[in-house]
Scaffold this motif. Sequence first.
Motif, PDB file in Angstrom:
ATOM      1  N   GLN A 178       0.664  -1.326   0.381  1.00  0.00           N
ATOM      2  CA  GLN A 178       0.381  -0.048  -0.404  1.00  0.00           C
ATOM      3  C   GLN A 178       1.033   1.441   0.232  1.00  0.00           C
ATOM      4  N   LEU A 179       2.145   1.394   0.902  1.00  0.00           N
ATOM      5  CA  LEU A 179       2.664   2.163   0.933  1.00  0.00           C
ATOM      6  C   LEU A 179       3.483   2.640  -0.085  1.00  0.00           C
ATOM      7  N   GLN A 180       3.759   1.696  -0.787  1.00  0.00           N
ATOM      8  CA  GLN A 180       4.888   1.733  -2.233  1.00  0.00           C
ATOM      9  C   GLN A 180       3.822   2.508  -3.000  1.00  0.00           C
ATOM     10  N   SER A 181       2.969   2.139  -2.922  1.00  0.00           N
ATOM     11  CA  SER A 181       1.351   2.844  -4.519  1.00  0.00           C
ATOM     12  C   SER A 181       1.496   4.263  -4.049  1.00  0.00           C
ATOM     13  N   LEU A 182       1.900   4.828  -3.292  1.00  0.00           N
ATOM     14  CA  LEU A 182       2.064   6.160  -2.732  1.00  0.00           C
ATOM     15  C   LEU A 182       3.118   6.670  -3.526  1.00  0.00           C
ATOM     16  N   LEU A 183       4.054   6.056  -3.784  1.00  0.00           N
ATOM     17  CA  LEU A 183       5.494   6.356  -5.106  1.00  0.00           C
ATOM     18  C   LEU A 183       5.757   6.528  -5.348  1.00  0.00           C
ATOM     19  N   GLU A 184       6.317   7.195  -5.948  1.00  0.00           N
ATOM     20  CA  GLU A 184       6.891   6.805  -7.850  1.00  0.00           C
ATOM     21  C   GLU A 184       7.765   5.269  -8.044  1.00  0.00           C
ATOM     22  N   TYR A 185       9.010   5.896  -7.960  1.00  0.00           N
ATOM     23  CA  TYR A 185      10.507   4.853  -7.570  1.00  0.00           C
ATOM     24  C   TYR A 185      11.152   4.860  -6.328  1.00  0.00           C
ATOM     25  N   GLN A 186      10.635   5.201  -5.911  1.00  0.00           N
ATOM     26  CA  GLN A 186      11.390   6.269  -4.686  1.00  0.00           C
ATOM     27  C   GLN A 186      11.359   4.772  -4.012  1.00  0.00           C
ATOM     28  N   PRO A 187      12.641   4.457  -2.817  1.00  0.00           N
ATOM     29  CA  PRO A 187      12.945   3.067  -3.036  1.00  0.00           C
ATOM     30  C   PRO A 187      12.350   2.431  -0.813  1.00  0.00           C
ATOM     31  N   ILE A 188      11.744   1.764  -0.614  1.00  0.00           N
ATOM     32  CA  ILE A 188      11.778   1.877   0.313  1.00  0.00           C
ATOM     33  C   ILE A 188      13.200   0.861   1.654  1.00  0.00           C
ATOM     34  N   TYR A 189      12.817   1.146   2.351  1.00  0.00           N
ATOM     35  CA  TYR A 189      14.600  -0.015   3.060  1.00  0.00           C
ATOM     36  C   TYR A 189      13.669  -0.255   4.405  1.00  0.00           C
ATOM     37  N   LEU A 190      13.468  -1.665   4.396  1.00  0.00           N
ATOM     38  CA  LEU A 190      13.286  -2.282   5.142  1.00  0.00           C
ATOM     39  C   LEU A 190      14.046  -2.403   6.357  1.00  0.00           C
ATOM     40  N   ALA A 191      14.327  -2.123   7.766  1.00  0.00           N
ATOM     41  CA  ALA A 191      15.371  -2.318   8.621  1.00  0.00           C
ATOM     42  C   ALA A 191      15.287  -3.375   9.367  1.00  0.00           C
ATOM     43  N   MET A 192      16.226  -4.488   9.526  1.00  0.00           N
ATOM     44  CA  MET A 192      15.977  -5.538   9.818  1.00  0.00           C
ATOM     45  C   MET A 192      17.175  -6.205  11.012  1.00  0.00           C
ATOM     46  N   PRO A 193      16.620  -6.485  11.546  1.00  0.00           N
ATOM     47  CA  PRO A 193      17.976  -7.566  12.501  1.00  0.00           C
ATOM     48  C   PRO A 193      18.909  -8.969  11.809  1.00  0.00           C
ATOM     49  N   ASN A 194      19.631  -8.821  11.820  1.00  0.00           N
ATOM     50  CA  ASN A 194      19.940 -10.098  10.788  1.00  0.00           C
ATOM     51  C   ASN A 194      19.627 -10.664  10.040  1.00  0.00           C
ATOM     52  N   ILE A 195      19.143 -10.195   9.238  1.00  0.00           N
ATOM     53  CA  ILE A 195      18.922 -10.034   7.605  1.00  0.00           C
ATOM     54  C   ILE A 195      19.118 -11.996   7.396  1.00  0.00           C
ATOM     55  N   THR A 196      19.941 -13.004   7.767  1.00  0.00           N
ATOM     56  CA  THR A 196      19.916 -13.960   7.569  1.00  0.00           C
ATOM     57  C   THR A 196      18.865 -15.325   8.006  1.00  0.00           C
ATOM     58  N   SER A 197      18.431 -14.229   9.495  1.00  0.00           N
ATOM     59  CA  SER A 197      17.159 -15.454  10.158  1.00  0.00           C
ATOM     60  C   SER A 197      16.454 -16.129   9.334  1.00  0.00           C
ATOM     61  N   GLU A 198      16.097 -17.064  10.324  1.00  0.00           N
ATOM     62  CA  GLU A 198      14.715 -17.503   9.331  1.00  0.00           C
ATOM     63  C   GLU A 198      13.662 -17.103   8.814  1.00  0.00           C
ATOM     64  N   PHE A 199      13.094 -16.160  10.211  1.00  0.00           N
ATOM     65  CA  PHE A 199      12.153 -15.116  10.396  1.00  0.00           C
ATOM     66  C   PHE A 199      12.600 -14.234   9.083  1.00  0.00           C
ATOM     67  N   ALA A 200      13.737 -14.136   9.364  1.00  0.00           N
ATOM     68  CA  ALA A 200      13.869 -12.516   7.999  1.00  0.00           C
ATOM     69  C   ALA A 200      14.036 -13.428   6.308  1.00  0.00           C
ATOM     70  N   ASN A 201      14.481 -14.816   6.562  1.00  0.00           N
ATOM     71  CA  ASN A 201      13.370 -15.366   4.825  1.00  0.00           C
ATOM     72  C   ASN A 201      12.806 -15.682   4.654  1.00  0.00           C
ATOM     73  N   LEU A 202      11.437 -15.412   5.713  1.00  0.00           N
ATOM     74  CA  LEU A 202       9.928 -15.616   5.784  1.00  0.00           C
ATOM     75  C   LEU A 202       9.877 -14.192   5.033  1.00  0.00           C
ATOM     76  N   ILE A 203      10.257 -13.535   5.385  1.00  0.00           N
ATOM     77  CA  ILE A 203       9.572 -11.775   5.124  1.00  0.00           C
ATOM     78  C   ILE A 203      10.283 -11.795   3.702  1.00  0.00           C
ATOM     79  N   ARG A 204      11.533 -11.981   3.412  1.00  0.00           N
ATOM     80  CA  ARG A 204      12.327 -12.291   2.339  1.00  0.00           C
ATOM     81  C   ARG A 204      11.267 -12.927   1.364  1.00  0.00           C
ATOM     82  N   ASN A 205      10.935 -14.139   1.827  1.00  0.00           N
ATOM     83  CA  ASN A 205       9.793 -14.350   0.762  1.00  0.00           C
ATOM     84  C   ASN A 205       9.099 -14.149   0.553  1.00  0.00           C
ATOM     85  N   GLN A 206       8.387 -12.771   1.487  1.00  0.00           N
ATOM     86  CA  GLN A 206       7.311 -13.102   0.989  1.00  0.00           C
ATOM     87  C   GLN A 206       7.120 -12.212   0.186  1.00  0.00           C
ATOM     88  N   ILE A 207       7.632 -11.205   0.400  1.00  0.00           N
ATOM     89  CA  ILE A 207       7.637  -9.704  -0.369  1.00  0.00           C
ATOM     90  C   ILE A 207       9.268  -9.982  -1.555  1.00  0.00           C
TER      91      ILE A 207
END
Lengths: 480, 369
Positions: A178-207
């Motif tokens: 939804q947020l992205q639809s407000l923008l044109e090409y600007q990036p969204i930075y998702l700040a996460m701890p430990n981007i290799t964790s299982e949970f981060a992977n889950l999110i990565r799959n989602q997005i």
Amino acid sequence: MRFRGGHNVLLKGRPDSAIKVMPEPKVLYMPLRSERFTFSDIHVKDGQKVNGGDILAKDPDNYSVPMLAPRAGTVRLEAVENHIVIEDVAQREERADIVEEEMLHIEKEMGAGGIKRYKLLSLGAWQFFYDAFTGELPDPLGTPQAIIVSTLSLEPFLARGDVQLHRRLLNFTRGLEQLQSLLEYQPIYLAMPNITSEFANLIRNQIRGYAWVKMLEIPLKYPYDNFAVLARRLDLKAGKGPVWAVRTEGILAADRALTETKPCTVRILSIGGTGVNFPSHLKAIPGYPLKRIRDQHVFEPAARMLNGGILTGSILSEEAQGVDVECRGITVLPEHIDREFLGFVRPGWDRDSYSGCFLSSLRKDFRERMTTALRGEGRPCVACNYCDEVCPAGIMPYLIHKYLYADLIEEVEQARVDLCVECGLCSYVCPSKIDLRTQFVEAKDLIAKEKEEIRQEQLRQEEARKREEEARKQAEENNE
Amino acid sequence: MKWLLKVIEKVRPNFEEGGKLKAFHPVFGALEHFLFAPSAATIGAPHIRDPLDLKRFMSMVIISVVPCVFAAFYFFGLRFLAMIIVSYAAGLTVEALFSIVRKEDINEGFFVTGILWPLILPPTLPLWMVGLGVAFGVLIGKELFGGTGRNVFNPALVGRCFLALAYPKQMAASFLEPSHDVAGRLLSWVDGSTADAISSATPLVLAGRDEMVATSHMFLGSVSGSAGETSALLIILGGGFLLLTRVANWRTVAATIASFFALTAALIASDKIVYNSMPGVFGPAIWHVFAGGLLFGAFFMATDPVTSPTTNAAKWMYGIIIGAVTVLIRNFTGYTEGVTFAILLGNIIAPILDEIVISVRIRRLRSEG
Ligand code: SF4
Ligand code: SF4
């Protein structure tokens, strides 16, 4: 810029990841003031019946951001000073206070993007957005150069993003979309701890499909989740336009407002600190009586209740009766009473210190039972350099302190006191117990005020010149 | 300890506004806060504070020189106790007088100076000189600048410099051959008048005549020298502790010793310094590191946070300068020992070094945000 400085203060009372639903209150006390907002434009009358989602008041200085009624009930305006009280609270079907015709009207005026922004603002989701550089509310109609989404809360103790994220991952990714639809090409930075964790992977799959979401790994060290620190880490410059920053709860709110068109009035708060018996998270609504929270969770008779975390939060005064609309956590610290005999020569097995001056540095990480004690006497700066080492902004706190002491405001500005993110670590570590953070906050205010005055003065002069010119033209015309 | 607190509360009114002993409030306050941690609480954010305070900070230095203090007792006898007492008595008097005049709290800084001071003196120095020197150092080196935190020079070194310039003969004649007994001099008192107090030359003086004392003796400390500086082993032990507590910054120590070692080795290698009795480059260079007050100065004097630079980059430069200047003074001037002067010189340069580093950092900050 890389991350620098930072330090984790370990104290007892870290909230666990449970979210307790608070029982429904009978009366709500809605404070008219919160960290950023002052709701001075009251939209209801004494005795009026309101529904959940109705606008109670607006803040005229902050793009008319509304304060919504979290529940249905009867409004009392004069009952408690600086609060709107809602009596006979009842939970009825919430209803968005956006009239269909109005929507059509706006859609015609501003287009589809406009109506999304209007929804964000009027449904209470916009409150969750920050300008990364100033910490203020950003202009809802502006275009950011980037959006920073942080899933972390590293200050002890604030509602943790992961607690909410684990439960509502789908809503979260939909909110990002939804947020992205407000923008044109600007990036969204998702700040996460430990981007290799299982949970981060889950999110990565989602997005996975969302090319515009970039993941940024942040070490779990306070205050690397601070928006200004993150913006500098990403080399975003204030000159190139605003950067919006939002936490997990803000993305969830945006999803609710834009996907379901429902008002966002529920808050997840943390309740933690040394003075709390079961540190946890609470699901509550703004206006929830603080007394009930206190009765249920605080066991210390003499305790300091903070709105926010221990390093940057503010003291909840006697006057405050309810949870305000921006509250992210309540931290309770016992007031300090004991005076230790020969305290400075004790081995200090149970103290958690930044320095290595206590035996506890031989121990694995542990959480200390801290109180509000200053733990020492104020002294002149001994130039130990600790404050510089911990400062995440890379400014030199002792230097600014020295300049302030000598009243050299210009030098203070040059030393970039404006980059200070007010994390409070410098005051925390200073062995001379100098209140550096407070001094810097005051200095920043002073400098901002002076700048504003100069700007006003310039405007006035400009105006005067224009008027003069016009008068001259007028006179010339008359002469002709 | 409740009763003691009660006593303090009872006598407190005498020292407050309107009390008879109001002038002594700083003394009372210092005593009170020495015994009991203050009751103050934070007023705003951050609402908690690190347990480290200046008292603890300074006590760490005292703890770290304890091995050297015991070594001084062992090698030079009980007289060292008298030197400590005189040092504290004279210095504290000056300190207390100034805080009474200035109406400020008595500062913890002196407790460090008071113990470091006798450690850098020749062990049989007349006691009146011990007192005079420390009073001079605290007065000129610290109080005139506004007290701890504002002083430019290390007060103990100012005192030592003063004595070296004003009484060079007595200073040179007060060195004592350390005891070589197993029991040391733990129970004996040796001063200038005692029979076995034949003043003995320090290793650096002997080296001038090309008589090199064994490196191992200097490492353990059984050589002549200032009371606390003879045993390299104990200095490294205590100094290492100080580095671990992060009260002293390792950068200063590393830079000082490294630059000292490098320059000495370079000079020996290029035959500018020649020791016939000790061939090689590495051996004499190490010997020099252990000789005299270099280690003591590097660990305990140069690292004084107040008089050394604040920024980390400047600390490197500061250490390099001190190490290099010590080498030059030791080998190419009439003085056999150069650490005192080198560190005092470093103290003068420290603000300039800081200024340079700060201006670079501020220029870099300008482009931020
Ligand atoms: S100067 Fe500001 S940013 Fe730096 S440590 Fe202090 S409060 Fe934090
Ligand atoms: S932490 Fe305090 S005493 Fe140390 S340099 Fe900073 S201001 Fe000075």
